[in-house]
Design a protein around this motif. Structure first.
Motif, short mmCIF file in Angstrom:
data_model
loop_
_atom_site.label_atom_id
_atom_site.label_comp_id
_atom_site.label_asym_id
_atom_site.label_seq_id
_atom_site.Cartn_x
_atom_site.Cartn_y
_atom_site.Cartn_z
N SER A 132 0.82 -1.21 0.00
CA SER A 132 0.00 0.00 0.00
C SER A 132 0.85 1.25 0.00
N SER A 133 0.23 2.34 -0.39
CA SER A 133 0.90 3.62 -0.37
C SER A 133 1.24 4.00 1.07
N GLY A 134 2.44 4.51 1.27
CA GLY A 134 2.82 5.01 2.59
C GLY A 134 3.43 3.98 3.51
N GLY A 145 6.29 2.66 3.14
CA GLY A 145 7.72 2.92 3.25
C GLY A 145 8.58 2.21 2.21
N LYS A 146 8.01 1.94 1.03
CA LYS A 146 8.78 1.26 -0.02
C LYS A 146 9.94 2.13 -0.49
N SER A 147 9.62 3.37 -0.84
CA SER A 147 10.68 4.25 -1.36
C SER A 147 11.68 4.60 -0.27
N THR A 204 2.92 8.71 -3.48
CA THR A 204 4.08 9.52 -3.79
C THR A 204 4.77 9.01 -5.05
N THR A 205 4.98 7.71 -5.11
CA THR A 205 5.62 7.13 -6.28
C THR A 205 4.54 6.89 -7.33
N THR A 206 4.75 7.40 -8.54
CA THR A 206 3.72 7.22 -9.57
C THR A 206 4.24 6.41 -10.76
N1 LIG Z 1 8.93 6.02 11.65
C1 LIG Z 1 9.15 5.50 10.44
N2 LIG Z 1 8.65 6.10 9.35
C2 LIG Z 1 8.87 5.54 8.16
C3 LIG Z 1 9.63 4.35 8.00
N3 LIG Z 1 9.65 4.03 6.69
C4 LIG Z 1 8.96 5.00 6.05
N4 LIG Z 1 8.48 5.91 6.92
C5 LIG Z 1 7.68 7.11 6.60
O1 LIG Z 1 6.49 6.75 5.94
C6 LIG Z 1 6.12 7.76 4.99
C7 LIG Z 1 5.82 7.12 3.64
O2 LIG Z 1 7.00 6.53 3.12
P1 LIG Z 1 7.24 6.29 1.56
O3 LIG Z 1 8.57 5.61 1.47
O4 LIG Z 1 7.01 7.51 0.76
O5 LIG Z 1 6.08 5.23 1.25
P2 LIG Z 1 5.80 4.44 -0.13
O6 LIG Z 1 5.43 3.05 0.26
O7 LIG Z 1 6.94 4.60 -1.06
O8 LIG Z 1 4.50 5.19 -0.67
P3 LIG Z 1 3.99 5.34 -2.21
O9 LIG Z 1 5.13 5.80 -3.02
O10 LIG Z 1 2.88 6.36 -2.12
O11 LIG Z 1 3.47 3.99 -2.60
C8 LIG Z 1 7.27 8.75 4.96
O12 LIG Z 1 6.93 9.86 5.72
C9 LIG Z 1 8.41 7.99 5.60
O13 LIG Z 1 9.33 8.84 6.26
C10 LIG Z 1 10.15 3.74 9.18
O14 LIG Z 1 10.83 2.70 9.16
N5 LIG Z 1 9.87 4.36 10.37
#
Ligand SMILES: Nc1nc2c(ncn2[C@@H]2O[C@H](COP(=O)(O)OP(=O)(O)OP(=O)(O)O)[C@@H](O)[C@H]2O)c(=O)[nH]1
Ligand SMILES: [Mg+2]
Length: 291
Positions: A213-215, A217-219, A246-248
């Motif tokens: 899911s989005s958010g 922490g993949k990126s 965030t990632t598109t």
């Molecule tokens: N506290 C904490 N925050 C984290 C961690 N990993 C990611 N985050 C936070 O989670 C938020 C989303 O992280 P992204 O890496 O943008 O998530 P994503 O899965 O890539 O999201 P999409 O690109 O939308 O699919 C950011 O604010 C990160 O700083 C972690 O291990 N600990």
């Protein structure tokens, strides 16, 4: 070792083969042995027309139909190995998709939508869920039910944001996931806890695909592995805890270890109940093949 072999190619080294590292509308960024730098290539449309046998059955194949928009089998995506050709003007064209060693696709159980391929040619699929609000065993079961097209690749469940969960919750959730029979690791990109368990999957030439899911922490995990800000990340929206997408665009990046990561846009679910919920990719229309 050639560039393409560093990018995971294990077949005979011949000219005219490339790997797609990202897709941008009509253009694909590719790496190939003919160029030290990534280059842009277009899909050769006539090569991707669907072959349909002539009436009567015995005749030769005849190319009649144009590729339907979104026909997954005929659309190269990030991670694909493809055949390429260059013309006299120096333009590059993708002429075919080479067989995929692994793929992960979303299938709509109601068959209202076509299946959607989310990642291909990976050695390890990281199914990512956070240890906090995103954790859901029913959703994990739906992901695992779609893991029958992985070939030799394996799925590993990555529980993220270890620092935001207390030790008891983290251990319990890790246990629940493992009781489903999957490999699972808990990690915090913030504190570095569990990063060694993730790095154990990084071997030169291996491709790790991140889905979830989005958010979740993949990126952020990609950036932690890369040691630099390769991918944009964003705070989770507070009002719904779900985060924006965030990632598109799916992109394949090389890590210092020689392993690669395919970072994907967040998958969101539709529907409210049951095991039948479909999984959709937000923003897909922005990078889907356009005619
Ligand atoms: N506290 C904490 N925050 C984290 C961690 N990993 C990611 N985050 C936070 O989670 C938020 C989303 O992280 P992204 O890496 O943008 O998530 P994503 O899965 O890539 O999201 P999409 O690109 O939308 O699919 C950011 O604010 C990160 O700083 C972690 O291990 N600990
Ligand atoms: Mg992202």
């Amino acid at each position: 070792m050639t560039l393409l072999e560093r990018y995971g190619w294990r077949g005979a080294v011949e000219p005219g083969i490339a790997r797609v590292t990202s897709a941008h509308g009509d253009y694909y960024r590719i790496v190939c042995n003919e160029s030290a730098e990534p280059i842009l290539a277009r899909k050769k449309k006539s090569a991707f027309a669907r072959r349909v046998r002539q009436e009567g059955g015995e005749g030769p194949f005849r190319r009649v139909e144009r590729v339907e928009e979104g026909d997954e089998r005929l659309t190269p995506i990030t991670g694909d190995f493809v055949t390429i050709r260059h013309n006299e003007q120096g333009e590059s064209f993708i002429t075919g998709i080479l067989p995929r060693i692994s793929r992960f696709e979303r299938r709509d159980p109601t068959a209202r939508r076509k299946s959607q391929t989310l990642a291909v040619n990976f050695n390890v699929l990281f199914i990512m869920m956070s240890l906090t609000e995103n954790f859901s065993l029913p959703r994990l079961r739906r992901y695992l039910a779609l893991c029958d097209t992985l070939g030799e690749a394996k799925a590993v469940v990555v529980l993220t944001k270890r620092d935001l969960a207390d030790a008891e919750t983290a251990a319990a959730r890790l246990g629940e996931v493992r009781s489903l029979g999957c490999e699972a690791v808990a990690v915090s990109a913030a504190t570095g806890e569990g990063m060694d368990d993730i790095r154990a999957y990084e071997s030169p030439g291996a491709t790790l695909a991140f889905i979830g899911s989005s958010g979740v922490g993949k990126s952020t995990l990609l950036n932690a592995l890369a040691g630099e800000e390769l991918a944009a990340t964003q705070e989770v929206q507070e009002w719904n805890g779900k985060g924006r997408h965030t990632t598109t665009v799916r992109s394949l990046v090389m890590l210092p270890s020689g392993a690669m990561v395919v970072d994907t846009p967040g998958i969101r679910e539709i529907g409210m109940v049951g095991e039948d919920d479909a999984v959709l990719v937000k923003g897909e229309s922005t990078h889907r093949w356009r005619k």
